[in-house]
Write a protein that holds these residues in place. Structure first.
Motif, PDB file in Angstrom:
ATOM      1  N   PHE A 115      -5.653   6.651  -9.650  1.00  0.00           N
ATOM      2  CA  PHE A 115      -5.615   7.690 -10.670  1.00  0.00           C
ATOM      3  C   PHE A 115      -6.476   7.361 -11.890  1.00  0.00           C
ATOM      4  CE2 PHE A 115      -1.675   8.111  -8.273  1.00  0.00           C
ATOM      5  CZ  PHE A 115      -1.711   9.456  -7.961  1.00  0.00           C
ATOM      6  N   ASP A 116      -6.484   6.099 -12.298  1.00  0.00           N
ATOM      7  CA  ASP A 116      -7.209   5.724 -13.518  1.00  0.00           C
ATOM      8  C   ASP A 116      -8.634   5.248 -13.249  1.00  0.00           C
ATOM      9  OD1 ASP A 116      -5.042   6.428 -14.979  1.00  0.00           O
ATOM     10  OD2 ASP A 116      -4.496   4.416 -15.650  1.00  0.00           O
ATOM     11  N   ALA A 117      -8.969   4.992 -11.989  1.00  0.00           N
ATOM     12  CA  ALA A 117     -10.340   4.631 -11.618  1.00  0.00           C
ATOM     13  C   ALA A 117     -10.699   5.361 -10.328  1.00  0.00           C
ATOM     14  CB  ALA A 117     -10.470   3.119 -11.451  1.00  0.00           C
ATOM     15  N   PRO A 118     -10.638   6.705 -10.355  1.00  0.00           N
ATOM     16  CA  PRO A 118     -10.867   7.482  -9.126  1.00  0.00           C
ATOM     17  C   PRO A 118     -12.239   7.187  -8.523  1.00  0.00           C
ATOM     18  CG  PRO A 118     -10.982   8.887 -11.086  1.00  0.00           C
ATOM     19  CD  PRO A 118     -10.442   7.576 -11.531  1.00  0.00           C
ATOM     20  N   GLY A 119     -12.247   6.972  -7.201  1.00  0.00           N
ATOM     21  CA  GLY A 119     -13.486   6.677  -6.501  1.00  0.00           C
ATOM     22  C   GLY A 119     -13.846   5.208  -6.455  1.00  0.00           C
ATOM     23  N   LEU A 120     -13.123   4.370  -7.195  1.00  0.00           N
ATOM     24  CA  LEU A 120     -13.414   2.927  -7.180  1.00  0.00           C
ATOM     25  C   LEU A 120     -13.114   2.330  -5.814  1.00  0.00           C
ATOM     26  CD1 LEU A 120     -14.215   0.405  -8.886  1.00  0.00           C
ATOM     27  CD2 LEU A 120     -11.763   0.096  -9.347  1.00  0.00           C
ATOM     28  N   LEU A 121     -12.028   2.794  -5.200  1.00  0.00           N
ATOM     29  CA  LEU A 121     -11.623   2.297  -3.889  1.00  0.00           C
ATOM     30  C   LEU A 121     -12.046   3.271  -2.793  1.00  0.00           C
ATOM     31  CD1 LEU A 121      -7.947   1.134  -4.664  1.00  0.00           C
ATOM     32  CD2 LEU A 121     -10.064  -0.214  -4.808  1.00  0.00           C
ATOM     33  N   ASP A 122     -12.508   2.713  -1.675  1.00  0.00           N
ATOM     34  CA  ASP A 122     -12.821   3.528  -0.504  1.00  0.00           C
ATOM     35  C   ASP A 122     -11.611   3.672   0.411  1.00  0.00           C
ATOM     36  OD1 ASP A 122     -15.817   3.902  -0.829  1.00  0.00           O
ATOM     37  OD2 ASP A 122     -15.664   1.725  -0.924  1.00  0.00           O
ATOM     38  N   GLY A 123     -10.594   2.868   0.187  1.00  0.00           N
ATOM     39  CA  GLY A 123      -9.368   2.929   0.950  1.00  0.00           C
ATOM     40  C   GLY A 123      -8.287   2.161   0.220  1.00  0.00           C
ATOM     41  N   ALA A 124      -7.025   2.509   0.485  1.00  0.00           N
ATOM     42  CA  ALA A 124      -5.897   1.867  -0.192  1.00  0.00           C
ATOM     43  C   ALA A 124      -4.799   1.559   0.810  1.00  0.00           C
ATOM     44  CB  ALA A 124      -5.354   2.770  -1.301  1.00  0.00           C
ATOM     45  N   ALA A 125      -4.121   0.434   0.598  1.00  0.00           N
ATOM     46  CA  ALA A 125      -2.988   0.039   1.436  1.00  0.00           C
ATOM     47  C   ALA A 125      -1.894  -0.508   0.539  1.00  0.00           C
ATOM     48  CB  ALA A 125      -3.414  -1.017   2.450  1.00  0.00           C
ATOM     49  N   THR A 126      -0.669  -0.045   0.747  1.00  0.00           N
ATOM     50  CA  THR A 126       0.455  -0.523  -0.047  1.00  0.00           C
ATOM     51  C   THR A 126       1.568  -1.022   0.870  1.00  0.00           C
ATOM     52  OG1 THR A 126       1.511   1.663  -0.158  1.00  0.00           O
ATOM     53  CG2 THR A 126      -0.071   1.109  -1.899  1.00  0.00           C
ATOM     54  N   PHE A 127       2.226  -2.072   0.417  1.00  0.00           N
ATOM     55  CA  PHE A 127       3.347  -2.668   1.140  1.00  0.00           C
ATOM     56  C   PHE A 127       4.524  -2.767   0.166  1.00  0.00           C
ATOM     57  CE2 PHE A 127      -0.478  -4.080   3.201  1.00  0.00           C
ATOM     58  CZ  PHE A 127      -0.186  -4.103   4.552  1.00  0.00           C
ATOM     59  N   GLY A 128       5.665  -2.195   0.534  1.00  0.00           N
ATOM     60  CA  GLY A 128       6.837  -2.256  -0.336  1.00  0.00           C
ATOM     61  C   GLY A 128       6.609  -1.596  -1.680  1.00  0.00           C
ATOM     62  N   ALA A 129       5.883  -0.469  -1.683  1.00  0.00           N
ATOM     63  CA  ALA A 129       5.574   0.220  -2.940  1.00  0.00           C
ATOM     64  C   ALA A 129       5.405   1.707  -2.671  1.00  0.00           C
ATOM     65  CB  ALA A 129       4.294  -0.344  -3.558  1.00  0.00           C
ATOM     66  N   SER A 130       6.353   2.516  -3.115  1.00  0.00           N
ATOM     67  CA  SER A 130       6.249   3.964  -2.985  1.00  0.00           C
ATOM     68  C   SER A 130       5.884   4.574  -4.330  1.00  0.00           C
ATOM     69  CB  SER A 130       7.566   4.558  -2.469  1.00  0.00           C
ATOM     70  OG  SER A 130       8.663   4.082  -3.227  1.00  0.00           O
ATOM     71  N   MET A 131       5.366   5.792  -4.284  1.00  0.00           N
ATOM     72  CA  MET A 131       4.943   6.463  -5.517  1.00  0.00           C
ATOM     73  C   MET A 131       6.153   6.789  -6.387  1.00  0.00           C
ATOM     74  SD  MET A 131       2.316   7.627  -7.190  1.00  0.00           S
ATOM     75  CE  MET A 131       2.125   8.640  -8.680  1.00  0.00           C
ATOM     76  N   PRO A 132       6.138   6.375  -7.667  1.00  0.00           N
ATOM     77  CA  PRO A 132       7.250   6.713  -8.558  1.00  0.00           C
ATOM     78  C   PRO A 132       7.361   8.221  -8.754  1.00  0.00           C
ATOM     79  CG  PRO A 132       5.823   5.020  -9.519  1.00  0.00           C
ATOM     80  CD  PRO A 132       5.104   5.561  -8.328  1.00  0.00           C
ATOM     81  N   VAL A 133       8.524   8.665  -9.178  1.00  0.00           N
ATOM     82  CA  VAL A 133       8.681  10.080  -9.514  1.00  0.00           C
ATOM     83  C   VAL A 133       7.834  10.382 -10.743  1.00  0.00           C
ATOM     84  CG1 VAL A 133      10.991  10.223  -8.509  1.00  0.00           C
ATOM     85  CG2 VAL A 133      10.718   9.663 -10.952  1.00  0.00           C
ATOM     86  N   GLU A 134       7.554  11.663 -10.967  1.00  0.00           N
ATOM     87  CA  GLU A 134       6.634  12.048 -12.044  1.00  0.00           C
ATOM     88  C   GLU A 134       7.059  11.515 -13.404  1.00  0.00           C
ATOM     89  OE1 GLU A 134       4.557  16.114 -13.873  1.00  0.00           O
ATOM     90  OE2 GLU A 134       5.999  16.248 -12.222  1.00  0.00           O
ATOM     91  N   SER A 135       8.359  11.518 -13.689  1.00  0.00           N
ATOM     92  CA  SER A 135       8.844  11.052 -14.997  1.00  0.00           C
ATOM     93  C   SER A 135       8.715   9.547 -15.163  1.00  0.00           C
ATOM     94  CB  SER A 135      10.304  11.470 -15.189  1.00  0.00           C
ATOM     95  OG  SER A 135      11.127  10.885 -14.191  1.00  0.00           O
ATOM     96  N   ASN A 136       8.375   8.846 -14.096  1.00  0.00           N
ATOM     97  CA  ASN A 136       8.250   7.388 -14.149  1.00  0.00           C
ATOM     98  C   ASN A 136       6.798   6.940 -13.942  1.00  0.00           C
ATOM     99  OD1 ASN A 136       9.131   4.687 -14.305  1.00  0.00           O
ATOM    100  ND2 ASN A 136       9.456   4.558 -12.093  1.00  0.00           N
TER     101      ASN A 136
END
Length: 260
Positions: A115-136
């Motif tokens: 979100f803060d560096a859009p286009g910097l990454l060509d791909g993303a992988a997360t382990f044990g990390a889900s997207m927080p709710v909007e208020s968080n």
């Protein structure tokens, strides 16, 4: 293996490099209370030997300043510019392709980069990390650039609830998070994915959201809060698995099918 450093925000920031193909950089971010070297051992070096050069950056006081408003570690209180630091690490290596991979706090930092560096990454992988709710969250969805993403979560994760809710380490609250599936759906919508395909194999359930920028959710039944590796880890993190390794996740999604 080499240790490298640069000056950023008046601090010496460091990372470990394992050389591979200089055209592709795999940026691997550690979890809370870890370091680049701890992450390398915690993951049993599962991300090495895939081909790319692998970089393991160190957070400030063992944390990255991720996207959660509920995050209250020194990296947040000191207003550490980890987006800028990680951008400079990438610039240092000057690769043609960058895959960002993170565990727990590191996974939340990978999402902040989206979100803060859009286009910097060509791909993303997360382990044990889900997207927080909007208020968080402290980022703007409007800044997002579509990016292929694979997420791995266990149904027995004691720190990041698979079905969503309050996340944290003991009494150290990290705020509310979406469920693993709702998180995958969130990114699938941002990536304009057109369809969904599901399959199961043993303890694995794979939900593929298809399109130009695909999203994959790998659910591991009975799995805890870690990167899947072929060794025993701290029982306090929950059960492990022998179904798949983190390296296999990256290889299958980003290299076998050559996503982007």
């Amino acid at each position: 293996m080499e240790r490298r450093s640069l000056e950023h925000q008046g601090r010496t920031r460091t990372w470990i490099v394992v050389e591979g193909d200089p055209g592709t950089l795999l940026l691997v971010l550690h979890g809370s209370r870890q370091s680049g070297n701890v992450m390398r051992n915690f993951t049993d070096r599962t991300f090495e030997g895939l081909g790319p050069t692998v970089a393991y950056p160190d957070g400030v006081e063992h944390h990255f300043n991720d996207l959660r408003t509920g995050f209250n570690e020194s990296a947040r209180r000191l207003r550490i510019d980890d987006v800028g630091f990680l951008r400079r690490v990438i610039e240092h290596h000057n690769p043609d392709r960058v895959i960002g991979c993170g565990f727990s706090n590191g996974g939340q930092m990978i999402m902040r980069l989206l979100f803060d560096a859009p286009g910097l990454l060509d791909g993303a992988a997360t382990f044990g990390a889900s997207m927080p709710v909007e208020s968080n969250t402290c980022v703007s969805v409007e800044n997002y650039a579509p990016t292929p993403l694979v997420a791995v979560q266990g149904t027995a994760d004691p720190l990041v609830p698979y079905e969503g809710g309050m996340a944290g380490i003991g009494g150290d609250n990290r705020g509310e998070t979406r469920s693993a599936y709702a998180s995958a759906e969130f990114f699938a919508r941002l990536n304009s994915c057109a369809g969904r395909e599901s399959s199961t194999s043993g303890a694995l359930r794979i939900d593929d959201f298809t399109g130009r920028f695909p999203v994959r959710l790998i659910t591991i039944d009975g799995f805890g809060h870690m990167v899947p590796v072929a060794k025993q880890l701290d029982a306090r993190l929950g059960p492990g698995t022998d179904e798949i390794t983190g390296g296999e996740v990256i290889r299958r999604f980003f290299f076998d099918g050559r996503t982007r």
